[in-house]
Design a protein around this motif. Structure first.
Motif, PDB file in Angstrom:
ATOM      1  N   ARG A  43       0.788  -0.936   0.005  1.00 25.05           N
ATOM      2  CA  ARG A  43      -0.004   0.052   0.171  1.00 25.05           C
ATOM      3  C   ARG A  43       0.643   1.272  -0.404  1.00 25.05           C
ATOM      4  N   LEU A  44       1.542   1.284   0.719  1.00 27.35           N
ATOM      5  CA  LEU A  44       2.689   2.321   1.007  1.00 27.35           C
ATOM      6  C   LEU A  44       3.273   2.999  -1.033  1.00 27.35           C
ATOM      7  N   ALA A  45       3.399   1.166  -0.995  1.00 24.87           N
ATOM      8  CA  ALA A  45       4.754   1.464  -2.155  1.00 24.87           C
ATOM      9  C   ALA A  45       3.773   2.192  -3.424  1.00 24.87           C
ATOM     10  N   HIS A  46       3.076   1.651  -3.424  1.00 27.59           N
ATOM     11  CA  HIS A  46       1.514   2.044  -4.469  1.00 27.59           C
ATOM     12  C   HIS A  46       1.266   3.793  -4.490  1.00 27.59           C
ATOM     13  N   ILE A  47       1.122   3.818  -2.584  1.00 24.91           N
ATOM     14  CA  ILE A  47       0.933   5.556  -3.526  1.00 24.91           C
ATOM     15  C   ILE A  47       2.304   6.197  -3.305  1.00 24.91           C
ATOM     16  N   THR A  48       3.457   5.942  -2.871  1.00 22.99           N
ATOM     17  CA  THR A  48       4.367   6.690  -3.522  1.00 22.99           C
ATOM     18  C   THR A  48       4.306   6.997  -5.219  1.00 22.99           C
ATOM     19  N   PHE A  49       4.496   5.655  -5.030  1.00 26.36           N
ATOM     20  CA  PHE A  49       4.214   5.361  -7.230  1.00 26.36           C
ATOM     21  C   PHE A  49       3.280   6.426  -7.445  1.00 26.36           C
ATOM     22  N   ILE A  50       1.703   6.573  -7.209  1.00 29.01           N
ATOM     23  CA  ILE A  50       0.645   7.103  -8.249  1.00 29.01           C
ATOM     24  C   ILE A  50       1.992   8.798  -7.266  1.00 29.01           C
ATOM     25  N   MET A  51       2.384   9.249  -6.018  1.00 33.70           N
ATOM     26  CA  MET A  51       2.359  11.079  -6.272  1.00 33.70           C
ATOM     27  C   MET A  51       3.791  10.772  -6.779  1.00 33.70           C
ATOM     28  N   PHE A  52       4.501  10.243  -6.920  1.00 37.14           N
ATOM     29  CA  PHE A  52       5.440   9.513  -7.500  1.00 37.14           C
ATOM     30  C   PHE A  52       5.335  10.259  -9.488  1.00 37.14           C
ATOM     31  N   THR A  53       4.428   9.541  -9.782  1.00 34.74           N
ATOM     32  CA  THR A  53       3.489   9.680 -10.993  1.00 34.74           C
ATOM     33  C   THR A  53       3.252  10.745 -11.363  1.00 34.74           C
ATOM     34  N   PHE A  54       2.674  12.049 -10.379  1.00 36.54           N
ATOM     35  CA  PHE A  54       1.999  13.383 -10.455  1.00 36.54           C
ATOM     36  C   PHE A  54       3.001  14.099 -10.706  1.00 36.54           C
ATOM     37  N   THR A  55       3.797  13.524  -8.853  1.00 32.53           N
ATOM     38  CA  THR A  55       4.474  15.167  -8.819  1.00 32.53           C
ATOM     39  C   THR A  55       5.806  15.402  -9.660  1.00 32.53           C
ATOM     40  N   SER A  56       6.327  14.219 -10.524  1.00 31.72           N
ATOM     41  CA  SER A  56       7.614  14.031 -11.734  1.00 31.72           C
ATOM     42  C   SER A  56       7.524  14.367 -11.992  1.00 31.72           C
ATOM     43  N   PRO A  57       6.418  15.383 -12.774  1.00 35.88           N
ATOM     44  CA  PRO A  57       6.712  16.605 -13.813  1.00 35.88           C
ATOM     45  C   PRO A  57       6.685  18.027 -13.608  1.00 35.88           C
ATOM     46  N   LEU A  58       6.218  18.033 -12.931  1.00 36.66           N
ATOM     47  CA  LEU A  58       5.900  19.451 -12.273  1.00 36.66           C
ATOM     48  C   LEU A  58       7.755  19.643 -11.717  1.00 36.66           C
ATOM     49  N   ILE A  59       7.753  18.891 -10.813  1.00 42.44           N
ATOM     50  CA  ILE A  59       9.670  18.932  -9.978  1.00 42.44           C
ATOM     51  C   ILE A  59      10.115  19.085 -11.499  1.00 42.44           C
ATOM     52  N   LEU A  60      10.275  18.232 -12.090  1.00 37.92           N
ATOM     53  CA  LEU A  60      11.036  18.442 -13.614  1.00 37.92           C
ATOM     54  C   LEU A  60      11.176  19.516 -13.867  1.00 37.92           C
ATOM     55  N   ALA A  61      10.501  20.246 -14.031  1.00 39.09           N
ATOM     56  CA  ALA A  61      10.044  21.542 -14.672  1.00 39.09           C
ATOM     57  C   ALA A  61      10.622  22.713 -13.464  1.00 39.09           C
ATOM     58  N   GLY A  62      10.089  22.495 -12.357  1.00 36.59           N
ATOM     59  CA  GLY A  62      10.515  23.121 -11.330  1.00 36.59           C
ATOM     60  C   GLY A  62      12.355  23.406 -11.511  1.00 36.59           C
ATOM     61  N   VAL A  63      12.940  22.409 -11.702  1.00 36.38           N
ATOM     62  CA  VAL A  63      14.330  22.241 -11.237  1.00 36.38           C
ATOM     63  C   VAL A  63      15.304  22.471 -12.557  1.00 36.38           C
ATOM     64  N   LEU A  64      14.431  22.294 -13.746  1.00 37.94           N
ATOM     65  CA  LEU A  64      14.901  23.347 -15.310  1.00 37.94           C
ATOM     66  C   LEU A  64      14.655  24.687 -15.089  1.00 37.94           C
TER      67      LEU A  64
END
Length: 79
Positions: A43-64
């Motif tokens: 369950r924790l890994a599933h929640i982490t994966f979903i949050m990673f999937t939704f937030t990674s494009p935003l984090i990548l855009a912010g870093v760039l």
């Protein structure tokens, strides 16, 4: 360099996906194995994966964006 960053983010996503019990069950079924007994350990890994999937494009855009702003600031400072 941008391709390396994109592939690193995709690799991180695949790492988290491999820890999700539902994904492990699907891979097991595809390879001819049996499905595990509906355990809720992932369950924790599933929640982490979903949050990673939704937030990674935003984090990548912010870093760039931050990197470009810093580079532009250094260029203005040189002049």
């Amino acid at each position: 360099m941008l391709m390396t960053i994109v592939f690193a983010v995709m690799g991180g996503g695949l790492l988290y996906a491999s820890r999700v019990a539902a994904v492990q069950d699907e891979i097991s079924v595809l390879t001819g194995g049996k499905v595990g007994a509906g355990n809720d350990v992932g369950r924790l890994a599933h929640i982490t994966f979903i949050m990673f999937t939704f937030t990674s494009p935003l984090i990548l855009a912010g870093v760039l964006s931050t990197m470009l702003a810093v580079l532009r600031w250094f260029e203005r400072r040189r002049r």
